[in-house]
Scaffold this active site. Structure first.
Site, PDB file in Angstrom:
ATOM      1  N   TYR A   1       8.265  43.955  -0.101  1.00  0.00           N
ATOM      2  CA  TYR A   1       9.049  44.434  -1.222  1.00  0.00           C
ATOM      3  C   TYR A   1       9.912  43.212  -1.653  1.00  0.00           C
ATOM      4  CZ  TYR A   1      12.349  47.426  -3.785  1.00  0.00           C
ATOM      5  OH  TYR A   1      13.026  48.025  -4.889  1.00  0.00           O
TER       6      TYR A   1
ATOM      7  N   SER B   1      16.085  44.183  -7.737  1.00  0.00           N
ATOM      8  CA  SER B   1      16.736  44.816  -6.569  1.00  0.00           C
ATOM      9  C   SER B   1      17.689  43.791  -5.820  1.00  0.00           C
ATOM     10  CB  SER B   1      15.542  45.306  -5.726  1.00  0.00           C
ATOM     11  OG  SER B   1      16.219  45.649  -4.433  1.00  0.00           O
TER      12      SER B   1
HETATM   13  N1  LIG Z   1      15.648  53.624  -5.187  1.00  0.00           N
HETATM   14  C1  LIG Z   1      16.266  52.501  -4.792  1.00  0.00           C
HETATM   15  O1  LIG Z   1      16.834  52.575  -3.740  1.00  0.00           O
HETATM   16  C2  LIG Z   1      16.090  51.291  -5.519  1.00  0.00           C
HETATM   17  C3  LIG Z   1      16.861  50.093  -5.309  1.00  0.00           C
HETATM   18  C4  LIG Z   1      16.804  48.781  -5.955  1.00  0.00           C
HETATM   19  C5  LIG Z   1      15.658  48.908  -6.885  1.00  0.00           C
HETATM   20  N2  LIG Z   1      14.957  49.976  -7.075  1.00  0.00           N
HETATM   21  C6  LIG Z   1      13.917  49.804  -8.123  1.00  0.00           C
HETATM   22  O2  LIG Z   1      13.930  50.578  -9.089  1.00  0.00           O
HETATM   23  C7  LIG Z   1      12.662  51.116  -9.784  1.00  0.00           C
HETATM   24  C8  LIG Z   1      12.796  52.622  -9.724  1.00  0.00           C
HETATM   25  O3  LIG Z   1      12.775  53.154  -8.416  1.00  0.00           O
HETATM   26  P1  LIG Z   1      13.153  54.655  -8.500  1.00  0.00           P
HETATM   27  O4  LIG Z   1      14.079  54.621  -7.318  1.00  0.00           O
HETATM   28  O5  LIG Z   1      13.587  55.482  -9.714  1.00  0.00           O
HETATM   29  O6  LIG Z   1      11.752  55.153  -7.776  1.00  0.00           O
HETATM   30  P2  LIG Z   1      10.817  56.229  -8.219  1.00  0.00           P
HETATM   31  O7  LIG Z   1      11.640  57.557  -8.476  1.00  0.00           O
HETATM   32  O8  LIG Z   1       9.708  56.113  -7.083  1.00  0.00           O
HETATM   33  O9  LIG Z   1      10.334  55.717  -9.607  1.00  0.00           O
HETATM   34  C9  LIG Z   1       9.243  54.909  -9.691  1.00  0.00           C
HETATM   35  C10 LIG Z   1       8.465  55.182 -11.090  1.00  0.00           C
HETATM   36  O10 LIG Z   1       7.625  54.119 -11.264  1.00  0.00           O
HETATM   37  C11 LIG Z   1       6.441  54.662 -11.757  1.00  0.00           C
HETATM   38  N3  LIG Z   1       5.278  53.755 -11.353  1.00  0.00           N
HETATM   39  C12 LIG Z   1       4.829  53.741 -10.290  1.00  0.00           C
HETATM   40  N4  LIG Z   1       3.483  52.900 -10.245  1.00  0.00           N
HETATM   41  C13 LIG Z   1       3.241  52.788 -11.605  1.00  0.00           C
HETATM   42  C14 LIG Z   1       2.081  52.307 -12.473  1.00  0.00           C
HETATM   43  N5  LIG Z   1       1.082  52.056 -11.872  1.00  0.00           N
HETATM   44  N6  LIG Z   1       2.233  52.617 -13.922  1.00  0.00           N
HETATM   45  C15 LIG Z   1       3.318  52.895 -14.360  1.00  0.00           C
HETATM   46  N7  LIG Z   1       4.424  53.570 -13.715  1.00  0.00           N
HETATM   47  C16 LIG Z   1       4.452  53.605 -12.222  1.00  0.00           C
HETATM   48  C17 LIG Z   1       6.611  56.042 -11.288  1.00  0.00           C
HETATM   49  O11 LIG Z   1       5.671  57.077 -12.245  1.00  0.00           O
HETATM   50  P3  LIG Z   1       4.332  57.537 -12.161  1.00  0.00           P
HETATM   51  O12 LIG Z   1       4.168  57.755 -10.627  1.00  0.00           O
HETATM   52  O13 LIG Z   1       4.368  58.578 -12.843  1.00  0.00           O
HETATM   53  O14 LIG Z   1       3.278  56.516 -12.497  1.00  0.00           O
HETATM   54  C18 LIG Z   1       7.931  56.453 -11.319  1.00  0.00           C
HETATM   55  O15 LIG Z   1       8.346  56.904 -12.398  1.00  0.00           O
HETATM   56  C19 LIG Z   1      11.842  50.538  -9.179  1.00  0.00           C
HETATM   57  O16 LIG Z   1      11.397  49.245  -9.625  1.00  0.00           O
HETATM   58  C20 LIG Z   1      12.340  50.155  -7.623  1.00  0.00           C
HETATM   59  O17 LIG Z   1      11.729  49.052  -6.927  1.00  0.00           O
HETATM   60  C21 LIG Z   1      15.057  51.137  -6.420  1.00  0.00           C
END
Ligand SMILES: NC(=O)c1ccc[n+]([C@@H]2O[C@H](COP(=O)([O-])OP(=O)(O)OC[C@H]3O[C@@H](n4cnc5c(N)ncnc54)[C@H](OP(=O)(O)O)[C@@H]3O)[C@@H](O)[C@H]2O)c1
Length: 254
Positions: free
Chosen positions: A152, A139
């Site tokens: 975070y 991120s």
């Molecule tokens: N959205 C943003 O603004 C943003 C910005 C920068 C970086 N990111 C990063 O991008 C990545 C994805 O973010 P997103 O926005 O797509 O979030 P999201 O929709 O909340 O997706 C998070 C994913 O992680 C999985 N997860 C959580 N805990 C887990 C565990 N213990 N084991 C396996 N899977 C797990 C969840 O699946 P289950 O709950 O089904 O396990 C879900 O599929 C993250 O690393 C986040 O930090 C996001």
């Protein structure tokens, strides 16, 4: 032979979009997450679009569960050439002074130790493919801090440290390491998870922001990095919406 891509956190947001996109690029995708009902829908959707994918139940905070993912990768119909460490997220927006130790622990376990576990488990397969790629979805919080984002940012800084260290350690071996650093991405669940399911606080994050990034934008970046000729290593790709010049500098209308 079809190359295999493993995507963690594929049940929603960036991970699901990446699984769809990589399948469209011709990979067989192992879509891993805890919520298998959502993975089953995703796999069916990918198959309906002419791609191929397998759902794998995996909790990246569990050694045993990650060993199951490695076993599924070993049984996949081709060499494992790509791992996308995407599972992760944020919990809370509290100052360091009052932050919850439990929230910080959760963030470290999923983002950092999850990446460590899955990378360790799949590295032998990636290396033996002769042309492996490890993507770490960190991120912009991996290189900058903001008020309330201490836990975070600490986790994402650590994930960034893993990517940089691994690239040095793997130099001379056939595995490249790519770090993707998105800014604000409007996904369905990221902010809901951060704010413990509070829809108003989650919606406020994106209020008035013209065209925040969406999951497909980040999937596009991941797919582009992963499909460069293998000698081309995109070390780090920082991507933000046009409206976000920096963490604290966001253009909002209305
Ligand atoms: N959205 C943003 O603004 C943003 C910005 C920068 C970086 N990111 C990063 O991008 C990545 C994805 O973010 P997103 O926005 O797509 O979030 P999201 O929709 O909340 O997706 C998070 C994913 O992680 C999985 N997860 C959580 N805990 C887990 C565990 N213990 N084991 C396996 N899977 C797990 C969840 O699946 P289950 O709950 O089904 O396990 C879900 O599929 C993250 O690393 C986040 O930090 C996001």
């Amino acid at each position: 032979m079809t190359s295999v891509a493993v995507v963690t956190g594929a049940s929603s947001g960036i991970g699901a979009a990446t699984a769809r996109r990589l399948a469209a690029e011709g990979f067989h995708v192992l879509a891993a997450a805890r919520r298998t009902d959502r993975l089953a829908d995703l796999v069916a959707e990918i198959a309906g679009a002419g791609g191929s994918a397998t759902a794998v139940a995996c909790d990246v905070t569990s050694d045993e569960s990650v060993a199951g993912l490695a076993a599924a990768a070993a049984a996949a119909p081709g060499p494992v050439t790509l791992l996308v460490n995407n599972a992760g997220g944020a919990r809370g927006l509290d100052p360091v002074e009052t932050g919850s130790v439990g929230d910080w622990q959760w963030m470290y376990d999923v983002n950092v130790l999850g990446t460590l576990r899955v990378t360790q488990a799949l590295l032998p397969a990636l290396e033996s493919s002769g042309a492996g790629t490890i993507v770490v979805v960190s991120s912009t919080a991996g290189f900058t801090v903001y008020e309330g984002g201490g836990g975070y940012a600490a986790a994402k800084h650590a994930q960034t440290a893993i990517a940089g260290t691994l690239r040095l350690e793997l130099c001379g071996r056939p595995v490249r390491v790519v770090e993707i650093d998105p800014g604000m991405v409007k996904t369905d669940e990221f902010s809901l998870v951060r704010f413990d399911g509070d829809p108003d606080r989650a919606a406020a994050v994106y209020a008035g922001v013209p065209d925040p990034l969406v999951a497909d934008d980040v999937a596009d970046c991941i797919a582009w990095c992963a499909t460069r000729p293998h000698h081309v290593n995109i070390d780090r790709l920082v991507v933000r919406p046009l409206a976000q010049a920096a963490q604290h500098k966001v253009h909002r209308v209305g």
